[in-house]
Design a protein around this motif. Structure first.
Motif, short mmCIF file in Angstrom:
data_model
loop_
_atom_site.label_atom_id
_atom_site.label_comp_id
_atom_site.label_asym_id
_atom_site.label_seq_id
_atom_site.Cartn_x
_atom_site.Cartn_y
_atom_site.Cartn_z
N ARG B 31 40.32 37.79 40.94
CA ARG B 31 41.05 39.05 40.90
C ARG B 31 40.29 40.12 41.69
O ARG B 31 40.87 40.89 42.44
N SER B 32 38.97 40.19 41.48
CA SER B 32 38.19 41.21 42.18
C SER B 32 36.72 40.86 42.12
O SER B 32 36.28 40.08 41.28
N THR B 50 38.80 43.50 46.77
CA THR B 50 39.87 42.59 46.40
C THR B 50 40.44 41.84 47.60
O THR B 50 41.02 40.77 47.44
N GLU B 92 35.70 39.24 38.58
CA GLU B 92 36.71 39.19 37.53
C GLU B 92 37.68 38.06 37.89
O GLU B 92 38.33 38.11 38.93
#
Lengths: 118, 110
Positions: B31-32, B50, B92
């Motif tokens: 996700r990031s 991202t 994440e």
């Protein structure tokens, strides 16, 4: 805003004692986290919460418990302290829209609690 | 199991040098990726990445992400003694769950 506050700053426990580490945030963040950091290591996730009433285990949950009865507070409970739990504990919070592909915003960390178990 | 590896583990440079810190990852459902600076106390946020190939800059610090090769770099130019810190990389991969690397300890000597 005070941000994320933690108490106490320092604590020494004897083996087998119990204690609660307090964490409060005033940013109305929905996500909250507990990490531990051992010397020379990164942060390991203990527990996290995506909202009041919802908690989930992280990488290293054994020996700990949490609750999230309000948006602001996320206490971490150690029931039977062991020397392996000697560490620095950080609480953090962040905001997430809760959508599958949208990243969670950055985490804001509290100042940490240095815990020694003897 | 999600994995984040940072290199080098430690680095000593002199003021004015340029440094590059590395972060590689193996995660499902990326996700990031975030970079944090940790001085004596709590980590503070530097960058969130991202998308591949888009450089983020803040003063003398910059960072970029390569999602094909699964790594990110953090560059610090014209280092100062105040840059001495532990630099943490976190990924994440699931909402609310970030995996941290062990960090790179940077020491900048006068």
């Amino acid at each position: 805003n005070a941000g994320v506050t933690q108490t106490p700053k320092f604590r020494i426990l004897k083996i087998g004692q119990s204690m609660t580490l307090q964490c409060t945030q005033d940013m109305n963040h929905n996500y909250m986290y507990w990490y531990r950091q051992d010397p020379g290591m990164g942060l390991k996730l203990i527990y996290y919460s995506v909202g009041a009433g919802i908690t989930d285990k992280g990488e290293v949950p054994n020996g700990y418990n949490v609750s999230r009865s309000t948006t602001e507070d996320f206490p971490l409970r150690l029931e039977l302290a062991a020397p392996s739990q000697t560490s620095v504990y950080f609480c953090a919070s962040s905001y997430s829209m809760g959508r599958p592909i949208v990243p969670t915003d950055t985490q804001y960390f509290g100042p940490g609690t240095r815990l020694t178990v003897l | 199991e999600d994995k984040v590896v940072q290199s080098p583990l430690s680095l000593v440079v002199h003021e004015g040098d340029t440094v590059t810190l590395n972060c590689s990852y193996e995660v499902t459902n990326f996700r990031s990726l975030l970079w944090y600076k940790q001085e004596k106390k709590a980590p503070t946020f530097l960058f969130m990445l991202t998308s591949s190939g888009i450089e983020k800059k803040s003063g003398r610090l910059s960072s970029i992400l390569d999602k094909k090769e699964l790594f990110s770099i953090l560059n610090i130019t014209a280092t100062q003694t105040g840059d001495s810190a532990i630099y943490l990389c976190a990924v994440e991969a699931q909402a609310g769950k970030s995996t941290f690397g062990d960090g790179t300890t940077l020491t900048v000597k006068p």
